[in-house]
Design a protein around this motif. Structure first.
Motif, mmCIF file in Angstrom:
data_model
loop_
_atom_site.group_PDB
_atom_site.id
_atom_site.type_symbol
_atom_site.label_atom_id
_atom_site.label_comp_id
_atom_site.label_asym_id
_atom_site.label_seq_id
_atom_site.Cartn_x
_atom_site.Cartn_y
_atom_site.Cartn_z
ATOM 1 N N ARG A 1 0.710 -0.978 -0.354
ATOM 2 C CA ARG A 1 -0.424 -0.169 0.104
ATOM 3 C C ARG A 1 0.826 1.141 -0.553
ATOM 4 O O ARG A 1 1.981 1.081 0.699
ATOM 5 C CB ARG A 1 -0.765 0.146 0.886
ATOM 6 N N LYS A 2 0.474 2.121 -0.778
ATOM 7 C CA LYS A 2 1.117 3.053 -1.227
ATOM 8 C C LYS A 2 0.556 4.635 -0.143
ATOM 9 O O LYS A 2 -0.663 4.924 -0.648
ATOM 10 C CB LYS A 2 1.463 4.150 -2.337
ATOM 11 N N ALA A 3 0.812 5.037 1.512
ATOM 12 C CA ALA A 3 0.122 6.443 1.691
ATOM 13 C C ALA A 3 0.128 7.847 0.510
ATOM 14 O O ALA A 3 1.070 7.476 -0.488
ATOM 15 C CB ALA A 3 0.792 7.082 2.712
ATOM 16 N N PHE A 4 -0.519 8.655 0.848
ATOM 17 C CA PHE A 4 -1.091 10.177 -0.224
ATOM 18 C C PHE A 4 0.735 10.559 -0.086
ATOM 19 O O PHE A 4 1.249 11.686 -1.213
ATOM 20 C CB PHE A 4 -1.875 11.427 0.647
ATOM 21 N N CYS A 5 1.275 10.907 1.122
ATOM 22 C CA CYS A 5 3.226 10.919 1.530
ATOM 23 C C CYS A 5 3.760 9.985 0.663
ATOM 24 O O CYS A 5 5.470 11.008 0.579
ATOM 25 C CB CYS A 5 3.041 10.651 2.986
ATOM 26 N N GLY A 6 3.968 9.231 0.245
ATOM 27 C CA GLY A 6 4.816 8.470 -0.467
ATOM 28 C C GLY A 6 5.070 7.312 0.216
ATOM 29 O O GLY A 6 5.402 6.012 -0.673
ATOM 30 N N PHE A 7 4.677 6.907 2.236
ATOM 31 C CA PHE A 7 4.651 5.815 2.244
ATOM 32 C C PHE A 7 4.690 4.527 1.865
ATOM 33 O O PHE A 7 3.089 4.526 1.780
ATOM 34 C CB PHE A 7 5.183 6.120 3.729
ATOM 35 N N THR A 8 5.298 3.429 1.478
ATOM 36 C CA THR A 8 4.195 2.743 1.136
ATOM 37 C C THR A 8 5.307 1.298 2.348
ATOM 38 O O THR A 8 6.096 1.115 2.872
ATOM 39 C CB THR A 8 5.634 1.946 -0.450
ATOM 40 N N GLN B 1 -5.499 13.041 -4.093
ATOM 41 C CA GLN B 1 -5.403 11.464 -3.248
ATOM 42 C C GLN B 1 -3.787 10.756 -4.669
ATOM 43 O O GLN B 1 -3.832 10.490 -4.950
ATOM 44 C CB GLN B 1 -6.908 10.533 -3.780
ATOM 45 N N GLY B 2 -3.155 11.003 -3.610
ATOM 46 C CA GLY B 2 -1.898 10.619 -4.524
ATOM 47 C C GLY B 2 -0.558 11.530 -4.817
ATOM 48 O O GLY B 2 -0.157 12.206 -3.043
ATOM 49 N N ARG B 3 0.890 11.551 -5.287
ATOM 50 C CA ARG B 3 1.759 12.385 -5.147
ATOM 51 C C ARG B 3 1.775 13.880 -4.713
ATOM 52 O O ARG B 3 1.116 14.735 -5.642
ATOM 53 C CB ARG B 3 3.097 11.979 -6.196
ATOM 54 N N ILE B 4 2.478 14.382 -4.035
ATOM 55 C CA ILE B 4 2.651 14.932 -3.720
ATOM 56 C C ILE B 4 2.773 16.449 -5.225
ATOM 57 O O ILE B 4 2.181 17.446 -5.020
ATOM 58 C CB ILE B 4 3.169 15.786 -2.500
ATOM 59 N N SER B 5 4.214 15.760 -5.832
ATOM 60 C CA SER B 5 4.463 16.699 -6.699
ATOM 61 C C SER B 5 2.994 16.527 -8.092
ATOM 62 O O SER B 5 3.020 17.138 -8.995
ATOM 63 C CB SER B 5 5.443 16.130 -7.877
ATOM 64 N N GLY B 6 1.971 16.201 -8.060
ATOM 65 C CA GLY B 6 0.833 16.196 -8.610
ATOM 66 C C GLY B 6 -0.464 16.909 -8.209
ATOM 67 O O GLY B 6 -0.982 17.791 -9.558
ATOM 68 N N ARG B 7 -0.048 17.879 -7.201
ATOM 69 C CA ARG B 7 -0.656 18.786 -7.548
ATOM 70 C C ARG B 7 -0.235 20.397 -7.946
ATOM 71 O O ARG B 7 0.920 20.004 -9.295
ATOM 72 C CB ARG B 7 -0.580 19.424 -5.385
ATOM 73 N N GLY B 8 -1.200 20.554 -8.643
ATOM 74 C CA GLY B 8 -1.320 21.933 -9.127
ATOM 75 C C GLY B 8 -0.656 23.178 -8.548
ATOM 76 O O GLY B 8 -0.492 24.179 -7.488
#
Length: 151
Positions: A35-42, A71-78
């Motif tokens: 599982r992968k958390a919103f912050c990238g922790f797996t 819901q996903g990687r931080i870099s995906g944010r605008g």
């Protein structure tokens, strides 16, 4: 919040310092049980303990991601648009706050989530940006952005 699952590492002598509650997409596709958390922790689902709410220490990056509705990687944010031809640098917060930070003359940089990050004048870690910050971004009071005009 039904689309979010909250979990932390199960108890164990080697996990005492890493029992933060992370946020996971409840509809995440199975990747061999990882599982992968919103912050990238797996972590593998067998070492995760589901919790009903954030009790104790919550992962700040997961909370920030959930609060802005991504819901996903931080870099995906605008993030603001970069102007690669600009000589003006500034930095924006990792957690999505609309705040501009000043970049030191000799910056310490690294890569996080596929983007360059920098230690700002005020000591925060933020995404490195080029160009003029958007008007909706406030100035960081601790690191004096924008730079003062020379006298």
């Amino acid at each position: 919040m039904s689309d979010i699952t909250l979990a932390r590492l199960c108890e164990g002598p080697d996990r005492r310092g890493e029992r933060r509650v992370h946020f996971f997409d409840a509809h995440q596709h199975d990747q061999g049980g990882t599982r992968k958390a919103f912050c990238g922790f797996t972590a593998h689902q067998t070492v995760l303990e589901l919790v009903p709410d954030v009790a104790g220490l919550g992962c700040e990056l997961c909370i920030a991601e959930a609060s802005v509705g991504t819901q996903g990687r931080i870099s995906g944010r605008g993030l603001p648009e970069d102007d690669p031809d600009s000589t003006v640098t500034y930095a924006v917060a990792l957690r999505g706050e609309f705040v501009c930070h000043r970049v030191p003359a000799r910056p310490v940089t690294d890569v996080y989530e596929g983007r360059e990050v920098v230690v700002t004048e005020c000591g925060r870690i933020a995404f490195l940006m080029f160009g003029t910050p958007p008007e909706r971004y406030e100035s960081c009071l601790d690191c004096r952005w924008p730079p003062e005009a020379p006298e």
